[in-house]
Design a protein around this motif. Structure first.
Motif, PDB file in Angstrom:
ATOM      1  N   GLU A  63       0.840  -1.206   0.000  1.00 18.33           N
ATOM      2  CA  GLU A  63       0.000   0.000   0.000  1.00 18.33           C
ATOM      3  C   GLU A  63       0.867   1.244   0.000  1.00 18.33           C
ATOM      4  O   GLU A  63       1.770   1.396   0.832  1.00 18.33           O
ATOM      5  CB  GLU A  63      -0.919  -0.004   1.220  1.00 18.33           C
ATOM      6  CG  GLU A  63      -1.891   1.168   1.255  1.00 18.33           C
ATOM      7  CD  GLU A  63      -2.842   1.095   2.428  1.00 18.33           C
ATOM      8  OE1 GLU A  63      -3.775   0.277   2.373  1.00 18.33           O
ATOM      9  OE2 GLU A  63      -2.629   1.832   3.411  1.00 18.33           O
ATOM     10  N   ASN A  65       0.816   5.288   0.420  1.00 21.08           N
ATOM     11  CA  ASN A  65      -0.049   6.245   1.110  1.00 21.08           C
ATOM     12  C   ASN A  65       0.366   7.690   0.877  1.00 21.08           C
ATOM     13  O   ASN A  65       1.556   8.015   0.866  1.00 21.08           O
ATOM     14  CB  ASN A  65      -0.034   5.974   2.619  1.00 21.08           C
ATOM     15  CG  ASN A  65      -0.877   4.785   2.992  1.00 21.08           C
ATOM     16  OD1 ASN A  65      -2.068   4.887   3.243  1.00 21.08           O
ATOM     17  ND2 ASN A  65      -0.235   3.619   3.036  1.00 21.08           N
ATOM     18  N   LYS A  68      -4.491  11.902   1.964  1.00 19.97           N
ATOM     19  CA  LYS A  68      -5.903  11.525   1.872  1.00 19.97           C
ATOM     20  C   LYS A  68      -6.153  10.339   0.946  1.00 19.97           C
ATOM     21  O   LYS A  68      -7.270   9.834   0.883  1.00 19.97           O
ATOM     22  CB  LYS A  68      -6.732  12.719   1.371  1.00 19.97           C
ATOM     23  CG  LYS A  68      -6.862  13.864   2.365  1.00 19.97           C
ATOM     24  CD  LYS A  68      -7.774  13.481   3.519  1.00 19.97           C
ATOM     25  CE  LYS A  68      -8.033  14.665   4.418  1.00 19.97           C
ATOM     26  NZ  LYS A  68      -8.940  14.311   5.549  1.00 19.97           N
ATOM     27  N   ALA A  70      -4.679   6.579  -1.093  1.00 20.75           N
ATOM     28  CA  ALA A  70      -3.807   5.410  -1.041  1.00 20.75           C
ATOM     29  C   ALA A  70      -4.035   4.565  -2.282  1.00 20.75           C
ATOM     30  O   ALA A  70      -5.147   4.536  -2.840  1.00 20.75           O
ATOM     31  CB  ALA A  70      -4.059   4.590   0.216  1.00 20.75           C
ATOM     32  N   LEU A 111      -7.906   4.247  -3.206  1.00 22.99           N
ATOM     33  CA  LEU A 111      -8.694   4.414  -1.989  1.00 22.99           C
ATOM     34  C   LEU A 111      -8.636   5.851  -1.487  1.00 22.99           C
ATOM     35  O   LEU A 111      -7.590   6.514  -1.522  1.00 22.99           O
ATOM     36  CB  LEU A 111      -8.179   3.481  -0.894  1.00 22.99           C
ATOM     37  CG  LEU A 111      -8.247   1.979  -1.189  1.00 22.99           C
ATOM     38  CD1 LEU A 111      -7.433   1.198  -0.170  1.00 22.99           C
ATOM     39  CD2 LEU A 111      -9.701   1.501  -1.181  1.00 22.99           C
ATOM     40  N   TYR A 112      -9.782   6.314  -0.974  1.00 21.82           N
ATOM     41  CA  TYR A 112      -9.861   7.607  -0.299  1.00 21.82           C
ATOM     42  C   TYR A 112      -9.937   7.355   1.195  1.00 21.82           C
ATOM     43  O   TYR A 112     -10.684   6.496   1.652  1.00 21.82           O
ATOM     44  CB  TYR A 112     -11.100   8.380  -0.772  1.00 21.82           C
ATOM     45  CG  TYR A 112     -11.204   9.760  -0.174  1.00 21.82           C
ATOM     46  CD1 TYR A 112     -10.390  10.794  -0.625  1.00 21.82           C
ATOM     47  CD2 TYR A 112     -12.119  10.030   0.846  1.00 21.82           C
ATOM     48  CE1 TYR A 112     -10.476  12.067  -0.089  1.00 21.82           C
ATOM     49  CE2 TYR A 112     -12.207  11.303   1.395  1.00 21.82           C
ATOM     50  CZ  TYR A 112     -11.381  12.311   0.931  1.00 21.82           C
ATOM     51  OH  TYR A 112     -11.467  13.559   1.480  1.00 21.82           O
ATOM     52  N   LYS A 113      -9.165   8.107   1.983  1.00 25.39           N
ATOM     53  CA  LYS A 113      -9.047   7.860   3.408  1.00 25.39           C
ATOM     54  C   LYS A 113      -9.764   8.945   4.217  1.00 25.39           C
ATOM     55  O   LYS A 113      -9.611  10.134   3.944  1.00 25.39           O
ATOM     56  CB  LYS A 113      -7.572   7.799   3.827  1.00 25.39           C
ATOM     57  CG  LYS A 113      -6.765   6.759   3.072  1.00 25.39           C
ATOM     58  CD  LYS A 113      -5.394   6.572   3.682  1.00 25.39           C
ATOM     59  CE  LYS A 113      -4.561   7.833   3.582  1.00 25.39           C
ATOM     60  NZ  LYS A 113      -3.190   7.635   4.100  1.00 25.39           N
ATOM     61  N   THR A 120      -8.949   4.531  10.523  1.00 26.15           N
ATOM     62  CA  THR A 120      -9.153   5.161   9.218  1.00 26.15           C
ATOM     63  C   THR A 120     -10.188   4.388   8.422  1.00 26.15           C
ATOM     64  O   THR A 120     -10.145   3.158   8.359  1.00 26.15           O
ATOM     65  CB  THR A 120      -7.836   5.208   8.416  1.00 26.15           C
ATOM     66  OG1 THR A 120      -6.830   5.857   9.184  1.00 26.15           O
ATOM     67  CG2 THR A 120      -8.031   5.959   7.109  1.00 26.15           C
ATOM     68  N   LEU A 122     -11.500   3.616   4.702  1.00 23.02           N
ATOM     69  CA  LEU A 122     -11.023   3.660   3.327  1.00 23.02           C
ATOM     70  C   LEU A 122     -12.098   3.100   2.401  1.00 23.02           C
ATOM     71  O   LEU A 122     -12.732   2.082   2.719  1.00 23.02           O
ATOM     72  CB  LEU A 122      -9.741   2.844   3.149  1.00 23.02           C
ATOM     73  CG  LEU A 122      -8.538   3.192   4.024  1.00 23.02           C
ATOM     74  CD1 LEU A 122      -8.507   2.299   5.264  1.00 23.02           C
ATOM     75  CD2 LEU A 122      -7.234   3.026   3.238  1.00 23.02           C
ATOM     76  N   ARG A 178      -9.811   0.524   9.169  1.00 22.09           N
ATOM     77  CA  ARG A 178      -8.513   0.088   9.670  1.00 22.09           C
ATOM     78  C   ARG A 178      -8.258   0.716  11.029  1.00 22.09           C
ATOM     79  O   ARG A 178      -8.289   1.948  11.192  1.00 22.09           O
ATOM     80  CB  ARG A 178      -7.402   0.481   8.701  1.00 22.09           C
ATOM     81  CG  ARG A 178      -6.019  -0.018   9.121  1.00 22.09           C
ATOM     82  CD  ARG A 178      -4.994   0.279   8.060  1.00 22.09           C
ATOM     83  NE  ARG A 178      -5.361  -0.356   6.806  1.00 22.09           N
ATOM     84  CZ  ARG A 178      -4.999   0.109   5.621  1.00 22.09           C
ATOM     85  NH1 ARG A 178      -4.285   1.211   5.530  1.00 22.09           N
ATOM     86  NH2 ARG A 178      -5.354  -0.532   4.514  1.00 22.09           N
TER      87      ARG A 178
END
Length: 225
Positions: A63, A65, A68, A70, A111-113, A120, A122, A178
């Motif tokens: 992943e 990162n 905001k 990923a 992905l948007y976090k 978090t 996602l 997460r």
């Protein structure tokens, strides 16, 4: 030549994004798939009744990162297949087929976090590509007025002696929570875009088949801080 240039450009962009990323994390994932093989574009009077069943998924995660966003990719063993009943009164066929397929799969998910008090959230999606490595099916019922009952290994290929095409690709939608210590709980939905059906004794040539998977999984990222 153009394809090679495009590959070099995409690879350079990926490496550049990786260099600018805040963190690169690695981890593992394991879960359960509720898989089905769905038929569509049926040109005959036959009907398909599809059911899902539980299968597996496990493998490694990488992943990248940013603040905001990923990008997550995986190398996983992904269990697919399903249960279908094929009924065709024109040729006196009513058979049940239970298929288990194992793919080596690589999804790329954007992905948007969203930060929360406990970790978090996602969510996002992206494409996947899969390569069939093994499979097994069992048949029961009546085909052309003859009773059948048995099982066999799946043969991957593109001709009438094959059961399914070896490669698959499609879209992957995902949502995950997460926790702060790196454990994640996620749900995903895979929709196959490729027709994996091949001409065979039991299936109409023009009937198309797609993999569909609803999965839940637990993941763990190392050095999550």
């Amino acid at each position: 030549m153009h394809k090679n240039r495009l590959f070099v450009i995409l690879a350079f962009m990926f490496l550049n994004c990786t260099a600018e990323a805040q963190t690169v994390k690695f981890g593992v994932k394991a879960g359960i798939n509720f898989a089905s093989v769905s038929a569509y574009d049926n040109p005959t009077n036959s009907t398909y009744q599809n059911k899902s069943y539980g299968n597996f998924r496990f493998g490694g995660i990488a992943e990248i990162n940013w603040h905001k966003l990923a990008i997550q990719t995986e190398l996983i063993l992904d269990g697919k297949g399903g249960i279908d009943t094929y009924i065709n009164p024109e040729n006196s066929t009513n058979r049940r087929k239970n298929t288990r397929l194992c793919y080596l799969e690589t999804p790329i998910v954007f992905l948007y976090k969203i930060p929360t008090k406990t970790g978090t959230l996602l969510f996002g999606g992206g494409p996947y590509a899969a390569y069939g490595i093994s499979g097994k099916y069992s048949l029961s019922g009546i085909v052309f007025d003859s009773a059948i009952d048995g099982s066999n290994q799946v043969v991957f290929g593109n001709n009438e002696n094959s059961d399914y095409k070896r490669t698959d690709y499609g879209l992957n939608l995902r949502a995950e929570i997460r926790l702060l210590h790196g454990i994640g709980f996620g749900i995903n939905y895979e929709y196959g875009l490729r027709n994996i059906a091949t001409p065979s004794v039991y299936d109409d040539i023009d009937i198309k088949t797609r993999n569909k998977v609803l999965g839940i999984a637990v993941s763990y990222l190392f050095n999550n801080h």
